[in-house]
Scaffold this active site. Sequence first.
Site: not given
Ligand code: HC1
Length: 579
Positions: A285, A367, A512, A308, A375, A328, A282, A370
């Site tokens: 990028e 998550k 998070c 993220c 994909e 991103s 990132e 996700e």
């Molecule tokens: Fe997160 Fe991440 S910081 S998104 O907040 O970018 O869930 O803790 O794991 O994937 O590393 C959450 C936290 C986490 C991702 C990272």
Amino acid sequence: TVKLIIDRRPVEVPKGTTILDAAKGMGIRIPTLCYMKLEDLHYENNPGACRICVVEIEGRRNLAPSCKTECTEGMVVRTHSPRVMNARKTVMELILSNHPAECLTCSSNGYCELQTIAHDLGIREIRYKGEMSTFQIDRSPSIVRNMNKCIMCRRCETMCNNIQTVGALTAVNRGFNAAVSTAFERDIAGSTCSYCGQCVSVCPVNALSGRNTQQPVLDAIADPDKIVIAQTAPAVRTALGRDFGFEPGTLVTGKMVSALRQLGFDYVFDTDFAADLTIMEEGTELLQRIGKYLNGDKKVKMPLMTSCCPGWVSFVEQHFPELRDNLSTAKSPQQMFGAIAKSYFAERLGVDRKRIVVVSIMPCLAKKYEASRPEFAVEGNPDVDISIYTRELARLIRYANINFTDLPDSDFDRPLGESTGAGVIFGTTGGVIEAACRTAYELYTKKPLPKLEFEELRGLEGIRSATIDFDGTPVKIGIAHGLGNARKLVEEVKNGTSPYHAIEIMACPGGCIGGGGQPFHQGRMEVLRKRAAALYQEDKNKTLRKSHENPYIQELYANYLGEPCGPRAHKLLHTHYFD
Ligand code: HC1
Ligand code: SF4
């Protein structure tokens, strides 16, 4: 100011203060179910609906809800007179009269605010029998809704509509069938929900909860043919201890690793490793986009928006699809980890990717969604097989009778367990962009950073901005946490008035650390502050604090990936978005 007496004690408060707040200031606790206030977020749910907080005011015939009643000069208030306590008990019995009595099997057992108040009030029987509602349970990949348990406090509705501005939830029906549901009572998966999980965080009961996927983890561990790998998100280590009696914000990284080993994971790795990897991609990028932008390339999408946080990504896809190319293309650390575990690491082990089961431990409910996105799979085999949230890990630890408090500290396995301080601070709002700046600055200027801590990017203010001097090139950064705040920054991007080169967004208030899968903080912002402080402390404790200095990341690029944002990195570590 006004002077009054509460529970025989005189007090002076500013005009307009409610009795509830005045009492709180004196250390007098009045129970509430619907009322909730999160000061830093400007979140207040105060429908005056539950009537649990009633108090007696001398000279008034009716009891008054303390959350809605302002203090007046000379008022004499009693917060637990016999009349008050009888009324509270009756209100409670009425609420319980059509609430399923499933406490023993409820996943909120021990954490339920309704249960706690019933216990405190000494309710031993429910004299009234109400009609039970018969809603179907709605299961999405992330959120489970059991509206039969809804007590109509409306906290979730306020959170989703006013704070997150998603507008997925609304009150439906009347009488005993009244509940907070989705528009047209659709399944949550077919609504505009982004799976941020914040409604779950404020639900005082178990009407909204996270999807439970503990059993598949136990099944994978029990399968001798599977190699089961854990990856732990940055924010989990600051909150897991709460469920075992540790103070909020206590870092339990070493105990968490030991517990995962005792549970039977074959490798205990760290999502922070992949956070370092995300920064490599990132950050590169970002520099590429800034370079093109400064060269007058009109096609380059600015500002770059971080990607993220899956709740945020889903919010963009649903509400601002025209801006999806500003995101991103770097996958989130969770997904980068899965992709690397099932390619590079599988090859190192000499095993087929299908034998590896990647379990992510996340502070987040989105998550799960996700990880399930198509994909992020190769021929139907997901990069991350199962995602569980912090509270689920706590339950697994208890299930296995692990004495968490007395566990010794142990360290993550290598290579995918090594991380820098930059990876750790991902877990709090502002941390991703700070980590990106540490690396982008050094790659761009070819000079060492004069100071590692970017204090101007830290804090819990909902929207923050700063200009970072990249040795003569000013880089403008915007940060928002909470989707309502995000919306304000995104509207600017949409209108073409955004002043920023890069924007970091986290869907959950606090980032998070305040995720929907974390131990409940019940609106206590000091808990979030302590969790954030713990992450900054872990960053300070690390010898390496810039992602590009992680030796295992360097080795991964040298022996496997090639250049950051190069062809192989692109194939494995980048994605695309949908409208
Ligand atoms: Fe997160 Fe991440 S910081 S998104 O907040 O970018 O869930 O803790 O794991 O994937 O590393 C959450 C936290 C986490 C991702 C990272
Ligand atoms: Fe709204 Fe977030 Fe709950 Fe979905 S998960 S209903 S977006 S608060």
